[in-house]
Design a protein around this motif. Structure first.
Motif, short mmCIF file in Angstrom:
data_model
loop_
_atom_site.label_atom_id
_atom_site.label_comp_id
_atom_site.label_asym_id
_atom_site.label_seq_id
_atom_site.Cartn_x
_atom_site.Cartn_y
_atom_site.Cartn_z
N SER A 240 36.73 38.93 39.56
CA SER A 240 35.73 38.60 38.55
C SER A 240 34.94 39.84 38.12
CB SER A 240 34.79 37.49 39.05
OG SER A 240 34.08 37.91 40.17
N GLY B 188 37.32 34.11 43.04
CA GLY B 188 36.17 33.89 42.18
C GLY B 188 36.46 32.92 41.04
N THR C 88 38.59 32.90 38.60
CA THR C 88 38.44 33.78 37.44
C THR C 88 39.57 33.60 36.42
OG1 THR C 88 37.44 35.42 38.92
CG2 THR C 88 38.16 36.22 36.76
#
Lengths: 252, 193
Positions: free
Chosen positions: B51, B90, B92
């Motif tokens: 991220s 994350g 992402t």
């Protein structure tokens, strides 16, 4: 198959390689870049450079040397010593280091481990732990180049830094370091079994069998030595052939 | 040849620059649109966290540029994962160039997968002169599953994508810049594509 790593460690003071026996009695073992190139050719899987004066003398880290090393070798290396902030790490990674190792700074400020993992990823954050056993305390963590006993039990501390984001543990037994009597198998095994990340056994290597024991008995993922390699008492090609014959996966 | 390395302050670009220097190859480090667009070849390094890296790319609008590139392109490590659709790291959204997911290792083995492991089922000019079972250096906790775009595999313990090829985009999960003479050969092979 993922292979077990053999890691020569180069302790650096004023741009030169040194090796302390039990962290004292330092001898000069050469130019770090030359030694690093030689180790890469010999089949070392990785190298560790520790700026051993950085913590004690509050010296800033050795980015210039790191750059020089990165320029000349084509295997990964970890650098440590005196790292206390995210900005220090950025400088070292941008200079070409693959991983950083933090020790006292993590004890002082555990949040640093988490900050580094978030910023750069766990894969480049090695937490180095100096540990010492006494009958009264068991295996405890020591800070500031092994000079200050902390409150942390070794396995607990290793688990905690991994929870915070450490991607690897470099575990040095102060009892064993410099003795050539073998790695501290019990504490290495305990840490290796307690954490989900790779563990480097360090301190005490004297024979090829000691490395086999670190991998087979203590379940270490990598084993580190310094003077044994620097003074050519043991060659990495011979060591790897020995380990291979023992049925241990190594890169040969 | 005009070789550009994408500069987004998230990757360990210096190692790639030095690896090229050892091969006697000059490269330009840049985040400038025109410089990247006009390059003959582009290398996209990366270490770090997904991220954060995506944020760095977005801050430079590189998330818009990179998918439009048509010259030979080589993503390394996180640079490979960033080319994919989505990462579990994350949660992402990545660049979405290669329609593949990035997953976290779910294994009893140690994670990160760190160290030298073997390249197998090599099927690309990228691996010219590289023997089956050659060792490459890895350090990563997330992986791209094997797919039709996989051009090399490594096992940990299940096979995953060691390298990908999709249109003009090549990518390696391992670090060729840190994989000794074999890694140098793979970089040379990319430069010769």
């Amino acid at each position: 198959m993922l292979t077990k790593r053999i890691i020569p460690c180069l302790d650096i003071k004023n741009g030169r390689t040194v090796k302390g026996v039990r962290f004292e009695n330092i001898r000069d073992a050469g130019d770090p870049v030359e030694l690093a190139k030689w180790y890469a050719e010999q089949g070392a899987d990785e190298l560790v450079f520790l700026d051993i004066t950085a913590t004690n003398e509050e010296r800033k880290t050795f980015a210039e040397l790191v750059r020089d090393i990165a320029k000349h070798i084509d295997i990964p290396f970890t650098v440590g010593g005196g790292i206390s902030a995210v900005a220090d790490v950025e400088v070292l990674l941008m200079a070409g280091a693959d991983k950083v190792s933090i020790n006292s700074a993590a004890i002082r400020n555990p949040q640093l481990v988490e900050d580094l993992a978030k910023r750069f990823g766990s894969q480049c954050v090695t937490v180095a732990i100096d540990t010492k056993y006494t009958e009264d305390t068991g295996w405890k963590v020591y800070a500031r180049a092994g000079t200050v006993e902390t409150e942390h039990a070794t396995v607990d501390w290793a688990s905690r830094v991994v929870d915070l984001g450490a991607g690897e543990i470099l575990l040095t037994s102060m009892n064993n370091d410099g003795t050539k009597a073998g790695f501290a198998l019990d504490v290495t095994k305990a840490v290796s079994e307690a954490v989900s990340v790779p563990v480097i056994a360090s301190g005490g290597a004297g024979t090829m069998q000691h490395f086999a024991d670190a991998f087979q008995v203590a379940h270490a993922d990598a084993a580190l030595a310094a003077s044994l390699f620097h003074f050519r008492e043991l060659s990495i090609p011979d060591l790897k052939q020995f380990l291979k014959a023992e049925g241990i996966a190594v890169r040969v | 040849m005009d070789l550009v390395i994408v500069d987004y302050k998230a990757g360990n670009v210096q190692s790639v620059l030095f690896a090229l220097e050892r091969l006697g190859v000059q490269a330009t480090l840049s985040s400038d649109f025109e410089t990247i667009q006009s390059a003959d070849k582009v290398i996209f390094p990366g270490v770090g966290e997904a991220s954060s890296a995506m944020a760095q790319l977005k801050a430079r609008n590189l998330d818009k540029l990179l998918p439009t590139l048509e010259q030979p392109f080589f993503g390394v490590c996180l640079g490979m994962q960033l080319l994919c659709q989505h990462s579990e790291e994350g949660d992402t959204d990545m660049l979405g160039i290669i329609p593949l997911p990035v997953k976290r290792f779910q294994t009893e083995l140690k994670v990160p997968h760190m160290g030298w492991n073997q390249l197998e089922k090599l099927q690309s000019p990228l691996f010219g002169g590289i023997a089956e079972g050659e060792y490459a250096y890895y350090v990563h906790s997330y992986y791209v599953p094997v797919s039709e775009h996989t051009i090399a595999q490594t096992s940990y313990p299940e096979p995953f994508s060691a390298a990908l090829h999709y249109k003009n985009f090549y990518a390696a999960q391992f670090h060729p810049e840190k994989s000794g003479p074999a890694g140098s050969q793979i970089i040379k092979n990319f430069l010769a594509l």
